[in-house]
Design a protein around this motif. Structure first.
Motif, short mmCIF file in Angstrom:
data_model
loop_
_atom_site.label_atom_id
_atom_site.label_comp_id
_atom_site.label_asym_id
_atom_site.label_seq_id
_atom_site.Cartn_x
_atom_site.Cartn_y
_atom_site.Cartn_z
N ILE A 1 -4.25 6.77 -2.32
CA ILE A 1 -3.21 6.00 -1.96
C ILE A 1 -3.13 4.73 -3.17
O ILE A 1 -4.25 4.63 -3.96
CB ILE A 1 -3.33 5.41 -0.61
CG1 ILE A 1 -4.64 4.50 -0.43
CG2 ILE A 1 -2.94 6.14 0.38
CD1 ILE A 1 -4.63 3.81 1.00
N HIS A 2 -2.10 4.26 -3.20
CA HIS A 2 -1.89 2.97 -4.09
C HIS A 2 -1.46 1.59 -4.00
O HIS A 2 -0.72 1.55 -3.40
CB HIS A 2 -1.07 3.66 -5.42
CG HIS A 2 -1.00 4.93 -5.58
ND1 HIS A 2 -1.87 5.51 -6.72
CD2 HIS A 2 -0.75 6.24 -5.13
CE1 HIS A 2 -1.95 6.90 -6.78
NE2 HIS A 2 -1.24 7.18 -5.66
N ARG A 3 -2.43 0.89 -4.34
CA ARG A 3 -2.15 -0.76 -3.89
C ARG A 3 -1.44 -1.56 -5.07
O ARG A 3 -2.09 -1.51 -6.19
CB ARG A 3 -3.49 -1.29 -3.21
CG ARG A 3 -3.85 -0.34 -2.08
CD ARG A 3 -4.98 -1.43 -1.50
NE ARG A 3 -6.42 -1.62 -2.35
CZ ARG A 3 -7.27 -2.17 -1.81
NH1 ARG A 3 -7.55 -2.14 -0.43
NH2 ARG A 3 -8.36 -2.02 -2.57
N TYR A 4 -0.38 -2.26 -4.64
CA TYR A 4 0.13 -3.40 -5.53
C TYR A 4 -0.14 -4.72 -5.11
O TYR A 4 0.04 -4.72 -3.82
CB TYR A 4 1.44 -2.89 -5.81
CG TYR A 4 1.85 -1.47 -6.42
CD1 TYR A 4 2.12 -1.39 -7.70
CD2 TYR A 4 1.84 -0.41 -5.71
CE1 TYR A 4 2.58 -0.25 -8.35
CE2 TYR A 4 2.24 0.87 -6.15
CZ TYR A 4 2.51 1.03 -7.46
OH TYR A 4 3.07 2.19 -8.01
N ARG A 5 -0.31 -5.45 -5.67
CA ARG A 5 -0.38 -6.78 -5.78
C ARG A 5 0.82 -7.83 -6.44
O ARG A 5 0.88 -7.52 -7.61
CB ARG A 5 -1.60 -7.58 -5.49
CG ARG A 5 -2.56 -7.09 -4.61
CD ARG A 5 -3.63 -7.81 -4.83
NE ARG A 5 -4.83 -7.32 -3.61
CZ ARG A 5 -5.49 -6.43 -3.60
NH1 ARG A 5 -5.62 -5.49 -4.63
NH2 ARG A 5 -6.52 -6.35 -2.75
N ALA A 6 1.69 -8.69 -5.70
CA ALA A 6 2.53 -9.51 -6.54
C ALA A 6 1.69 -10.30 -7.82
O ALA A 6 0.45 -10.67 -7.45
CB ALA A 6 3.11 -10.55 -5.82
N GLY A 7 2.13 -10.09 -9.05
CA GLY A 7 1.51 -10.91 -10.21
C GLY A 7 0.50 -9.90 -10.78
O GLY A 7 -0.15 -10.49 -11.81
N CYS B 1 0.92 -1.22 0.12
CA CYS B 1 -0.27 -0.04 0.14
C CYS B 1 0.86 1.23 -0.10
O CYS B 1 1.46 1.61 0.99
CB CYS B 1 -0.95 -0.05 1.26
SG CYS B 1 -2.03 1.50 1.18
N ALA B 2 1.23 1.79 -1.24
CA ALA B 2 2.06 3.00 -1.24
C ALA B 2 1.40 4.35 -1.08
O ALA B 2 0.25 4.54 -1.70
CB ALA B 2 2.46 2.90 -2.73
N GLU B 3 1.78 5.08 -0.24
CA GLU B 3 1.18 6.55 -0.06
C GLU B 3 2.39 7.42 -0.14
O GLU B 3 3.08 7.80 0.78
CB GLU B 3 0.74 6.46 1.38
CG GLU B 3 0.13 7.82 1.83
CD GLU B 3 -0.50 7.63 3.03
OE1 GLU B 3 -0.94 8.75 3.50
OE2 GLU B 3 -0.39 6.96 3.90
N PRO B 4 2.55 7.96 -1.48
CA PRO B 4 3.49 9.12 -1.67
C PRO B 4 3.10 10.45 -0.94
O PRO B 4 1.94 10.64 -0.87
CB PRO B 4 3.56 9.19 -3.23
CG PRO B 4 2.42 8.84 -3.63
CD PRO B 4 1.88 7.83 -2.59
N TYR B 5 4.11 11.32 -0.53
CA TYR B 5 3.49 12.61 -0.27
C TYR B 5 2.87 13.25 -1.18
O TYR B 5 3.05 13.33 -2.42
CB TYR B 5 5.21 13.32 -0.06
CG TYR B 5 5.30 14.74 0.58
CD1 TYR B 5 5.37 14.69 1.98
CD2 TYR B 5 4.68 15.82 -0.01
CE1 TYR B 5 5.17 15.82 2.77
CE2 TYR B 5 4.62 16.95 0.99
CZ TYR B 5 4.86 17.00 2.08
OH TYR B 5 4.52 18.04 2.97
N PRO B 6 1.73 14.13 -0.71
CA PRO B 6 1.46 14.49 0.73
C PRO B 6 0.77 13.34 1.44
O PRO B 6 -0.21 12.89 0.78
CB PRO B 6 0.65 15.79 0.45
CG PRO B 6 -0.19 15.58 -0.63
CD PRO B 6 1.00 14.68 -1.62
#
Length: 292
Positions: free
Chosen positions: A268-274, A252-257
């Motif tokens: 926010i941005h979510r990534y999953r393997a595959g 769960c990626a949360e770049p600034y701000p």
């Protein structure tokens, strides 16, 4: 969707070396950090027993901002000034690990921004109070865990909203943080995450592990024991997706701000393997015994 053949990173040191050699994008010696700054925060939510402090080093590269959390007051005098105007290559080789992580995060955010083309799944954190937004983020993070009620989650980097959310789902929590202390439930917070991996069904860890040097040992141990590892990342939001399929299950990626900076809606941005992350990594790979 991005479909390069580059394998996931084997460790943070290798990823830094690849960036320095220009293997991940433009020559970093030609890219300049225009702005360097720190964000210092103190929070105490209504109804919570305690408060907390945050301090984050952030570096601006063109449109991208890379960040790394640090212990409040830990950055030496002049560190921020030294970063402003420096080229990325200088900072990727900086003696301070948080500076290296922030520089790598800025570089990778610029090279592979958080977009669906790079595997990111956007999630809106709605407007609200700091506590409401913290709870919304906790829901988005917890949704990445594939653990049934009654299961146990090792949480590395204690965030109360996450503990509340996991408990509401019928999960048992093993809290761990280098600061130690106790939770809102009076439970002791362990300081050695590696000891808890053998007693959990999954690991949920903060990106702060990148900046304090504990990420690679944690990732290797979880991978070796076949424990899913989900990362929630303000620190290194563009760095951690590079480890999908190499011990990291989801990010769960949360770049600034960050969500705690204002009351408006954010993403926010979510990534999953595959799911076609920055390097189209496989869903899982055998543990290779890699070292940092």
């Amino acid at each position: 969707m991005t479909t390069t053949s580059r394998p996931p990173a084997s460790c943070l040191g290798t990823l830094l070396d690849q960036a320095l050699r220009g293997e991940l994008g433009p020559d970093p010696s030609t890219r300049l950090i225009s702005v360097a700054f720190t964000t210092s925060q103190a929070a105490r939510h209504d109804g919570r027993q305690g408060g907390y402090r945050n301090e984050v080093l952030s570096l601006r590269l063109e449109r991208a901002v890379g960040s790394c959390a640090v212990e409040p007051g830990a950055l030496p005098a002049g560190a921020v000034e030294d970063c402003a105007g420096a080229d990325v290559a200088e900072l990727l080789a900086h003696p301070l690990l948080p500076v290296r992580v922030a520089a790598l995060d800025a570089y990778l955010t610029d090279v592979t921004p958080h977009t669906p083309d790079h595997g990111a799944q956007p999630v809106t954190v709605p407007a609200g109070s700091s506590l409401e937004r913290s709870r919304a983020r906790a829901t988005a993070v917890a949704d990445l865990l594939d653990v049934s009620p009654g299961g146990t989650v090792l949480v590395v980097g204690v965030v109360n909203s996450l503990l509340y959310e996991l408990r509401s789902r019928g999960l048992t929590v093993i809290p761990c943080d280098l600061k130690g202390g106790t939770t809102d439930w009076g439970e002791p917070i362990g300081t050695d995450a590696l000891k808890g991996i053998g007693h959990c069904d999954a690991v949920l860890a903060s990106g702060m592990t990148l900046g304090n040097g504990t990420f690679d040992p944690l990732r290797r141990s979880a991978w070796k024991r076949r424990k899913p590892l989900v990362m929630f990342a303000q620190t290194g939001s563009a760095v951690l997706p590079r480890f999908l399929g190499a011990g990291v299950t989801a990010v769960c990626a949360e770049p600034y701000p960050f969500f705690w900076l204002d009351g408006g809606p954010g993403t926010i941005h979510r990534y999953r393997a595959g799911d076609g992350g920055p390097d189209a990594v496989p869903r899982s790979r055998p543990y290779d015994g890699g070292t940092s």
